[in-house]
Design a protein around this motif. Structure first.
Motif, mmCIF file in Angstrom:
data_model
loop_
_atom_site.group_PDB
_atom_site.id
_atom_site.type_symbol
_atom_site.label_atom_id
_atom_site.label_comp_id
_atom_site.label_asym_id
_atom_site.label_seq_id
_atom_site.Cartn_x
_atom_site.Cartn_y
_atom_site.Cartn_z
ATOM 1 N N ILE A 147 46.330 42.448 25.513
ATOM 2 C CA ILE A 147 46.353 42.403 26.981
ATOM 3 C C ILE A 147 45.884 43.738 27.542
ATOM 4 O O ILE A 147 45.145 43.780 28.528
ATOM 5 C CB ILE A 147 47.763 42.072 27.497
ATOM 6 N N PHE A 148 46.305 44.828 26.930
ATOM 7 C CA PHE A 148 45.835 46.145 27.376
ATOM 8 C C PHE A 148 44.310 46.222 27.287
ATOM 9 O O PHE A 148 43.653 46.754 28.183
ATOM 10 C CB PHE A 148 46.461 47.263 26.544
ATOM 11 N N GLU A 149 43.738 45.700 26.209
ATOM 12 C CA GLU A 149 42.274 45.701 26.077
ATOM 13 C C GLU A 149 41.627 44.834 27.159
ATOM 14 O O GLU A 149 40.530 45.129 27.625
ATOM 15 C CB GLU A 149 41.877 45.234 24.676
ATOM 16 N N GLY A 150 42.331 43.769 27.570
ATOM 17 C CA GLY A 150 41.856 42.971 28.694
ATOM 18 C C GLY A 150 41.833 43.788 29.974
ATOM 19 O O GLY A 150 40.873 43.721 30.755
ATOM 20 N N LEU A 151 42.871 44.569 30.198
ATOM 21 C CA LEU A 151 42.914 45.436 31.374
ATOM 22 C C LEU A 151 41.789 46.471 31.314
ATOM 23 O O LEU A 151 41.140 46.756 32.328
ATOM 24 C CB LEU A 151 44.290 46.106 31.456
ATOM 25 N N ASP A 152 41.531 47.001 30.125
ATOM 26 C CA ASP A 152 40.400 47.930 29.941
ATOM 27 C C ASP A 152 39.085 47.259 30.342
ATOM 28 O O ASP A 152 38.266 47.832 31.065
ATOM 29 C CB ASP A 152 40.284 48.361 28.471
ATOM 30 N N PHE A 153 38.888 46.037 29.849
ATOM 31 C CA PHE A 153 37.659 45.286 30.132
ATOM 32 C C PHE A 153 37.528 45.025 31.632
ATOM 33 O O PHE A 153 36.446 45.186 32.222
ATOM 34 C CB PHE A 153 37.680 43.967 29.351
ATOM 35 N N GLN B 97 45.865 37.026 38.041
ATOM 36 C CA GLN B 97 45.586 36.591 36.668
ATOM 37 C C GLN B 97 44.516 37.426 35.972
ATOM 38 O O GLN B 97 44.213 37.192 34.809
ATOM 39 C CB GLN B 97 45.170 35.116 36.666
ATOM 40 N N ALA B 98 43.945 38.401 36.639
ATOM 41 C CA ALA B 98 42.775 39.118 36.101
ATOM 42 C C ALA B 98 43.028 39.760 34.747
ATOM 43 O O ALA B 98 42.192 39.671 33.846
ATOM 44 C CB ALA B 98 42.306 40.171 37.108
ATOM 45 N N MET B 99 44.163 40.430 34.576
ATOM 46 C CA MET B 99 44.454 41.118 33.324
ATOM 47 C C MET B 99 44.468 40.132 32.153
ATOM 48 O O MET B 99 43.913 40.410 31.094
ATOM 49 C CB MET B 99 45.799 41.840 33.459
ATOM 50 N N ASN B 100 45.078 38.961 32.368
ATOM 51 C CA ASN B 100 45.143 37.973 31.300
ATOM 52 C C ASN B 100 43.801 37.283 31.081
ATOM 53 O O ASN B 100 43.404 37.031 29.940
ATOM 54 C CB ASN B 100 46.242 36.954 31.580
ATOM 55 N N LEU B 101 43.086 36.989 32.164
ATOM 56 C CA LEU B 101 41.758 36.386 32.015
ATOM 57 C C LEU B 101 40.829 37.296 31.228
ATOM 58 O O LEU B 101 39.975 36.824 30.481
ATOM 59 C CB LEU B 101 41.130 36.151 33.393
ATOM 60 N N ALA B 102 40.976 38.597 31.407
ATOM 61 C CA ALA B 102 40.084 39.573 30.768
ATOM 62 C C ALA B 102 40.365 39.763 29.290
ATOM 63 O O ALA B 102 39.591 40.398 28.575
ATOM 64 C CB ALA B 102 40.181 40.915 31.494
ATOM 65 N N ASN C 17 41.177 54.082 28.321
ATOM 66 C CA ASN C 17 40.401 52.845 28.270
ATOM 67 C C ASN C 17 39.575 52.804 26.987
ATOM 68 O O ASN C 17 38.808 53.728 26.702
ATOM 69 C CB ASN C 17 39.494 52.759 29.504
ATOM 70 N N THR C 18 39.717 51.729 26.207
ATOM 71 C CA THR C 18 39.020 51.611 24.924
ATOM 72 C C THR C 18 37.522 51.373 25.101
ATOM 73 O O THR C 18 36.752 51.534 24.154
ATOM 74 C CB THR C 18 39.617 50.460 24.090
ATOM 75 N N ILE C 19 37.090 50.999 26.306
ATOM 76 C CA ILE C 19 35.666 50.754 26.568
ATOM 77 C C ILE C 19 34.993 51.988 27.159
ATOM 78 O O ILE C 19 33.949 52.424 26.683
ATOM 79 C CB ILE C 19 35.487 49.541 27.495
ATOM 80 N N THR C 20 35.625 52.568 28.172
ATOM 81 C CA THR C 20 35.014 53.717 28.868
ATOM 82 C C THR C 20 35.457 55.055 28.291
ATOM 83 O O THR C 20 34.858 56.079 28.615
ATOM 84 C CB THR C 20 35.375 53.697 30.361
ATOM 85 N N SER D 261 30.135 39.081 45.778
ATOM 86 C CA SER D 261 29.127 38.495 46.673
ATOM 87 C C SER D 261 29.714 38.173 48.047
ATOM 88 O O SER D 261 28.990 38.130 49.041
ATOM 89 C CB SER D 261 28.519 37.233 46.058
ATOM 90 N N LEU D 262 31.026 37.966 48.117
ATOM 91 C CA LEU D 262 31.704 37.697 49.385
ATOM 92 C C LEU D 262 32.081 38.986 50.126
ATOM 93 O O LEU D 262 32.661 38.930 51.199
ATOM 94 C CB LEU D 262 32.970 36.866 49.130
ATOM 95 N N GLY D 263 31.785 40.137 49.512
ATOM 96 C CA GLY D 263 32.104 41.415 50.142
ATOM 97 C C GLY D 263 33.506 41.907 49.852
ATOM 98 O O GLY D 263 33.979 42.855 50.483
ATOM 99 N N ILE D 264 34.175 41.274 48.887
ATOM 100 C CA ILE D 264 35.527 41.709 48.517
ATOM 101 C C ILE D 264 35.392 42.886 47.551
ATOM 102 O O ILE D 264 34.884 42.733 46.445
ATOM 103 C CB ILE D 264 36.329 40.545 47.910
ATOM 104 N N LYS D 265 35.842 44.057 47.996
ATOM 105 C CA LYS D 265 35.658 45.294 47.228
ATOM 106 C C LYS D 265 36.911 45.743 46.491
ATOM 107 O O LYS D 265 36.827 46.537 45.569
ATOM 108 C CB LYS D 265 35.248 46.435 48.162
ATOM 109 N N ASN D 266 38.075 45.310 46.956
ATOM 110 C CA ASN D 266 39.341 45.753 46.367
ATOM 111 C C ASN D 266 40.141 44.552 45.881
ATOM 112 O O ASN D 266 40.281 43.564 46.610
ATOM 113 C CB ASN D 266 40.185 46.517 47.393
ATOM 114 N N LEU D 267 40.669 44.658 44.673
ATOM 115 C CA LEU D 267 41.492 43.603 44.093
ATOM 116 C C LEU D 267 42.851 44.172 43.739
ATOM 117 O O LEU D 267 42.942 45.224 43.113
ATOM 118 C CB LEU D 267 40.831 43.024 42.846
ATOM 119 N N ARG D 268 43.879 43.457 44.168
ATOM 120 C CA ARG D 268 45.252 43.844 43.832
ATOM 121 C C ARG D 268 45.648 43.038 42.602
ATOM 122 O O ARG D 268 45.685 41.809 42.641
ATOM 123 C CB ARG D 268 46.153 43.532 45.021
ATOM 124 N N ILE D 269 45.904 43.735 41.500
ATOM 125 C CA ILE D 269 46.146 43.053 40.230
ATOM 126 C C ILE D 269 47.495 43.456 39.638
ATOM 127 O O ILE D 269 48.026 44.526 39.936
ATOM 128 C CB ILE D 269 45.030 43.363 39.203
#
Length: 198
Positions: A89-95, A27-32, A176-179, A52-60
């Motif tokens: 939604i694309f801007e959410g993915l950028d964020f 859900q990350a892209m939509n949440l963002a 990316n519109t942010i970076t 904080s849990l040490g999770i470094k990689n997210l599959r989105i």
């Protein structure tokens, strides 16, 4: 190189062996997204908790296909109609990518899906003239075998494959519109996955 690379049987980051704990975060892209359906404060809280849990990689998911009236879907979709993308939604993915970078996290970007919850291959078949999608359960009279046979037409449907390739091109060449960094030059992106459970 700032990118995670492969050396023999290892991933390498900054000239050191790289291993990770990872998680699906569909859900990350939509949440963002900024606006209805999005919740950036929740996204930030969850990214902080995952880090904080040490999770470094997210599959989105870096793909979702409409239209909005179809059931069992991520809403809103990144691609409402074939070749028409939702910039919000694309801007959410950028964020999302910018926030993950701040936390030294990486992502695996999933670019299609065999299953109906994001549209995916079945939606490309429908857009290519394959007829209505025969949804699996819990759809009334839903049948898993019928759904899978319908969706597997994707592989031999050149028009559907071309639509998927157009989406991949759109994602990989996005800036990316942010970076202001093209996705193809973004080290936060660990890998590209052509499809979830193809």
């Amino acid at each position: 190189s700032p990118f995670i690379q492969v050396q023999g049987m290892e991933f390498i980051k900054n000239k050191k062996s790289y291993s990770f704990f990872g998680a699906n975060y569909w859900q990350a892209m939509n949440l963002a997204m900024d606006g209805p359906g999005g919740d950036r404060q929740r996204l930030i809280r969850e990214l902080d908790e995952l880090a904080s849990l040490g999770i470094k990689n997210l599959r989105i998911m870096a793909a979702s296909e409409g239209p909005a009236h179809e059931p069992y879907r991520m809403h809103p979709a990144l691609q409402n109609e074939a070749g028409i993308w939702n910039e919000k939604i694309f801007e959410g993915l950028d964020f999302l990518l910018a926030e993950m970078n701040k936390r030294n996290m990486h992502t695996l970007m999933v670019l299609n899906n065999f299953w109906p919850w994001s549209g995916g291959m079945a939606q490309y078949v429908a857009w290519s003239g394959g007829g209505p999608i025969p949804y699996p359960p819990p759809h009334p009279n839903g049948d898993w075998d019928r759904y899978q046979q319908y969706t597997a037409q994707f592989y031999s449907n050149l028009k559907a494959v071309e639509m998927s390739h157009a989406h991949i091109h759109k994602i990989v060449t996005r800036v990316n519109t942010i970076t202001q960094k093209p996705y193809k030059d973004e080290p936060t992106i660990f890998a590209w996955e052509l499809c979830n459970e193809p």
